[in-house]
Design a protein around this motif. Structure first.
Motif, PDB file in Angstrom:
ATOM      1  N   TYR A  33      -0.485  43.467  -2.638  1.00 13.82           N
ATOM      2  CA  TYR A  33       0.724  43.083  -1.821  1.00 13.82           C
ATOM      3  C   TYR A  33       0.643  41.637  -1.788  1.00 13.82           C
ATOM      4  N   ILE A  34       2.031  41.133  -1.827  1.00 14.30           N
ATOM      5  CA  ILE A  34       2.169  39.508  -1.787  1.00 14.30           C
ATOM      6  C   ILE A  34       3.230  39.249  -0.729  1.00 14.30           C
ATOM      7  N   ALA A  35       3.280  37.968  -0.379  1.00 19.14           N
ATOM      8  CA  ALA A  35       4.537  37.575   0.524  1.00 19.14           C
ATOM      9  C   ALA A  35       5.080  36.625  -0.513  1.00 19.14           C
ATOM     10  N   LEU A  36       6.438  36.740  -0.494  1.00 17.57           N
ATOM     11  CA  LEU A  36       7.502  35.891  -1.580  1.00 17.57           C
ATOM     12  C   LEU A  36       8.656  35.420  -0.725  1.00 17.57           C
ATOM     13  N   ASP A  37       8.488  34.038  -0.641  1.00 15.05           N
ATOM     14  CA  ASP A  37       9.891  33.380  -0.045  1.00 15.05           C
ATOM     15  C   ASP A  37      10.968  33.444  -1.045  1.00 15.05           C
ATOM     16  N   VAL A  38      12.210  34.059  -0.758  1.00 16.20           N
ATOM     17  CA  VAL A  38      13.178  34.366  -1.554  1.00 16.20           C
ATOM     18  C   VAL A  38      14.706  33.805  -0.978  1.00 16.20           C
ATOM     19  N   PRO A  39      14.805  32.754  -1.561  1.00 15.40           N
ATOM     20  CA  PRO A  39      16.173  32.108  -0.837  1.00 15.40           C
ATOM     21  C   PRO A  39      17.258  32.982  -1.127  1.00 15.40           C
ATOM     22  N   ARG A  40      18.322  33.235  -0.140  1.00 15.93           N
ATOM     23  CA  ARG A  40      19.366  34.084  -0.304  1.00 15.93           C
ATOM     24  C   ARG A  40      20.065  34.184  -1.495  1.00 15.93           C
ATOM     25  N   GLU A  41      20.409  32.979  -2.517  1.00 13.58           N
ATOM     26  CA  GLU A  41      21.033  32.922  -3.597  1.00 13.58           C
ATOM     27  C   GLU A  41      20.112  33.655  -4.738  1.00 13.58           C
ATOM     28  N   GLU A  42      18.643  33.693  -4.429  1.00 11.56           N
ATOM     29  CA  GLU A  42      17.940  34.449  -5.477  1.00 11.56           C
ATOM     30  C   GLU A  42      17.594  35.701  -5.139  1.00 11.56           C
ATOM     31  N   LEU A  43      18.216  36.239  -4.064  1.00  9.02           N
ATOM     32  CA  LEU A  43      18.010  37.765  -3.814  1.00  9.02           C
ATOM     33  C   LEU A  43      18.559  38.623  -4.844  1.00  9.02           C
ATOM     34  N   PRO A  44      19.477  38.705  -5.595  1.00 10.11           N
ATOM     35  CA  PRO A  44      20.210  39.596  -6.574  1.00 10.11           C
ATOM     36  C   PRO A  44      18.785  39.475  -7.641  1.00 10.11           C
ATOM     37  N   CYS A  45      18.483  38.328  -8.288  1.00 13.87           N
ATOM     38  CA  CYS A  45      17.482  38.346  -9.149  1.00 13.87           C
ATOM     39  C   CYS A  45      16.332  38.923  -8.839  1.00 13.87           C
ATOM     40  N   PHE A  46      15.813  38.540  -7.618  1.00  9.93           N
ATOM     41  CA  PHE A  46      14.509  39.163  -7.189  1.00  9.93           C
ATOM     42  C   PHE A  46      14.338  40.669  -7.390  1.00  9.93           C
ATOM     43  N   LEU A  47      15.702  41.156  -6.940  1.00  8.49           N
ATOM     44  CA  LEU A  47      15.864  42.755  -6.859  1.00  8.49           C
ATOM     45  C   LEU A  47      15.656  43.234  -8.136  1.00  8.49           C
ATOM     46  N   GLN A  48      16.363  42.614  -9.278  1.00  8.09           N
ATOM     47  CA  GLN A  48      16.215  43.061 -10.740  1.00  8.09           C
ATOM     48  C   GLN A  48      14.473  42.779 -11.194  1.00  8.09           C
ATOM     49  N   LEU A  49      13.919  41.825 -10.778  1.00 13.24           N
ATOM     50  CA  LEU A  49      12.627  41.561 -10.994  1.00 13.24           C
ATOM     51  C   LEU A  49      11.765  42.897 -10.222  1.00 13.24           C
ATOM     52  N   ALA A  50      12.296  43.068  -9.223  1.00 15.90           N
ATOM     53  CA  ALA A  50      11.585  44.168  -8.209  1.00 15.90           C
ATOM     54  C   ALA A  50      11.425  45.503  -9.032  1.00 15.90           C
ATOM     55  N   ARG A  51      12.747  45.665  -9.596  1.00  8.02           N
ATOM     56  CA  ARG A  51      13.017  47.258 -10.341  1.00  8.02           C
ATOM     57  C   ARG A  51      12.036  47.200 -11.324  1.00  8.02           C
ATOM     58  N   LEU A  52      11.589  45.991 -12.094  1.00  2.14           N
ATOM     59  CA  LEU A  52      10.692  46.121 -13.306  1.00  2.14           C
ATOM     60  C   LEU A  52       9.450  46.125 -12.769  1.00  2.14           C
ATOM     61  N   ASN A  53       8.918  45.692 -11.628  1.00  2.27           N
ATOM     62  CA  ASN A  53       7.473  45.164 -11.503  1.00  2.27           C
ATOM     63  C   ASN A  53       6.984  45.860 -10.220  1.00  2.27           C
ATOM     64  N   LEU A  54       7.781  46.109  -9.116  1.00  2.00           N
ATOM     65  CA  LEU A  54       7.254  46.620  -7.957  1.00  2.00           C
ATOM     66  C   LEU A  54       7.147  47.988  -7.788  1.00  2.00           C
ATOM     67  N   ARG A  55       6.387  48.543  -6.912  1.00  2.00           N
ATOM     68  CA  ARG A  55       6.594  49.842  -6.572  1.00  2.00           C
ATOM     69  C   ARG A  55       7.034  49.968  -5.100  1.00  2.00           C
ATOM     70  N   GLY A  56       7.172  49.042  -4.405  1.00  2.00           N
ATOM     71  CA  GLY A  56       7.915  49.065  -3.201  1.00  2.00           C
ATOM     72  C   GLY A  56       7.868  47.568  -2.673  1.00  2.00           C
ATOM     73  N   PHE A  57       8.477  47.405  -1.738  1.00  2.00           N
ATOM     74  CA  PHE A  57       8.634  46.226  -0.901  1.00  2.00           C
ATOM     75  C   PHE A  57       9.195  45.997   0.639  1.00  2.00           C
ATOM     76  N   ASN A  58       8.884  45.188   1.250  1.00  2.00           N
ATOM     77  CA  ASN A  58       9.557  44.981   2.667  1.00  2.00           C
ATOM     78  C   ASN A  58      10.377  43.798   2.552  1.00  2.00           C
ATOM     79  N   VAL A  59      11.352  44.163   3.471  1.00  2.00           N
ATOM     80  CA  VAL A  59      12.499  43.064   3.578  1.00  2.00           C
ATOM     81  C   VAL A  59      12.307  42.403   5.026  1.00  2.00           C
ATOM     82  N   THR A  60      12.362  41.250   5.025  1.00  2.00           N
ATOM     83  CA  THR A  60      12.256  40.604   6.524  1.00  2.00           C
ATOM     84  C   THR A  60      13.389  39.431   6.593  1.00  2.00           C
ATOM     85  N   ILE A  61      13.304  38.824   7.799  1.00  2.00           N
ATOM     86  CA  ILE A  61      14.372  37.906   8.114  1.00  2.00           C
ATOM     87  C   ILE A  61      14.562  37.028   6.796  1.00  2.00           C
ATOM     88  N   PRO A  62      15.657  36.480   6.280  1.00  2.77           N
ATOM     89  CA  PRO A  62      17.021  37.153   6.836  1.00  2.77           C
ATOM     90  C   PRO A  62      17.856  38.165   6.106  1.00  2.77           C
TER      91      PRO A  62
END
Lengths: 260, 260
Positions: A33-62
């Motif tokens: 489990y790791i903590a990643l800083d994801v700027p708002r503009e990178e959220l869509p692409c992070f979600l694409q990478l998450a689909r391919l690589n993660l089993r789950g993730f938490n979302v916090t502010i903002p």
């Protein structure tokens, strides 16, 4: 298996990696489990990478509200709340949940039932607190926020959605249960006199916020940010892995991470 | 600290996480290395997330050449090679290196000096092999590839760049050193008769490729995909962390991951 928490100020600050990695170790699960800083503009692409690589993730502010529109499906309560803090990745599909709300309900519903509840804040955590209070059949639900208009809009939204009264308030209001749903840790944000329970979402840099100390001074029961973090994390692991994790292992790891 | 390898078929397949996490543990470094599948179209956004979250990462098929244009600076040899497999993140800046080439040079330069070298492939790994052979002052350097035109273009590029002869060839060619710079593991891709050294980049699903077995049958010295993986990984850790890692720890972790 990989898991993460995403936000804009989480890497090196969030206790979630320490908490979940300790839990995985105890459960004998080969996961990271790791903590990643994801700027708002990178959220869509992070979600694409998450689909391919993660089993789950938490979302916090903002991102708790913003993320909802990118998900493939959202649990009913999270949909009603309008905020997601836990996502399960199932065959590349993103399924949203809100374990902030279910954790708060688990820990505080008995105190909120038939009581007056004051929620400080108007973001994703405040939405979860509102849902938990309404679900617990609080007598009165008040919202106060630095920007009054946001409190007003949130009150109107939840009043309509749940067909009950929810009031935005300015200035001090007495309540049985006071919930700090903001990251503010170094200021007194509400009047606690007469309260029976104080709940604080904030735990960075410390769960001993000004308000927690004030509540303890007044002898009021406290559910602090660590208690909430552990419970929402345990419920997230139940969603991701179908396990019932050891909350004491999780809490010890959080306190150790925070140096308490 | 976080590290990763990115490619399009690495999650759960690459041995790099096992190798580096074992090394970090032995070195007592609090770091995590993961393998992420990153489709080509998500590469730019991954690199933004890398700037904010990683201390370094490896790049493998198919991004070794593509990634170069996104980097803030590239070491001279990697620039000449036109492919990067190791990136250091330094104050949010991406600095590219090629430890495939330096690893191959480290392990095989003595054999390549004054010898005829045949390189199979025309991708990022082939570029690294070409550079190592040229740097080692190979007598003749040949390239063969399924798509002959790509071998021809690569030969012309390196011949011009390094002002020496580099020849694209079709069909069997005898050489002292044969290097498989493709992921092909289940076919004999070159004539090994008369060779003194066989090098194979492939190690997934096994380093015991058809060619490694053929070379061993002929009594030819072999540098296999695990040897190369460990050496390029050790050199990457030196760049990221300024350490000289224990290669035996790394190799044991790779073999264990591969179930050998």
């Amino acid at each position: 298996m990989y898991f993460a928490v995403i936000g804009t100020h989480v890497r090196g600050k969030s206790a979630s990696p320490a908490m979940h990695n300790a839990s995985f170790k105890t459960l004998g699960i080969n996961a990271v489990y790791i903590a990643l800083d994801v700027p708002r503009e990178e959220l869509p692409c992070f979600l694409q990478l998450a689909r391919l690589n993660l089993r789950g993730f938490n979302v916090t502010i903002p991102h708790k509200e913003e993320v909802v529109k990118y998900l493939d499906s959202v649990a009913a309560d999270a949909r009603a709340i309008g905020a997601v803090n836990t996502v399960l990745v199932e065959r590349n599909l993103l399924v949203g949940y809100n374990t902030d709300a279910s954790a708060l309900y688990q820990l505080a519903s008995s105190h909120m039932k038939g009581a007056d509840v004051l929620i400080v804040g108007a973001g994703g955590a405040a939405r979860a607190a509102l849902f938990a209070a309404i679900k617990a059949e609080a007598r009165a639900v008040y919202i106060t926020n630095r920007t009054y208009e946001r409190a007003e809009a949130l009150a109107r939204e939840f009043a309509e959605k749940f067909k009950r009264e929810v009031k935005a308030v300015r200035g001090p209001v007495k309540a049985d249960v006071v919930i700090n749903a903001t990251p503010v840790y170094d200021a007194v944000v509400a009047d606690l006199s007469g309260a029976s329970l104080y709940v604080d979402f904030a735990y960075i840099p410390t769960p001993r916020t000004k308000m927690v100390e004030e509540a303890q001074r007044l002898g009021i029961k406290v559910i602090d940010g660590v208690d909430l973090l552990v419970e929402q994390g345990a419920q997230a692991e139940k969603i991701w892995l179908g396990v019932e994790p050891d909350r004491t292992v999780m809490k010890r790891a959080v306190l150790e991470f925070l140096g308490i």
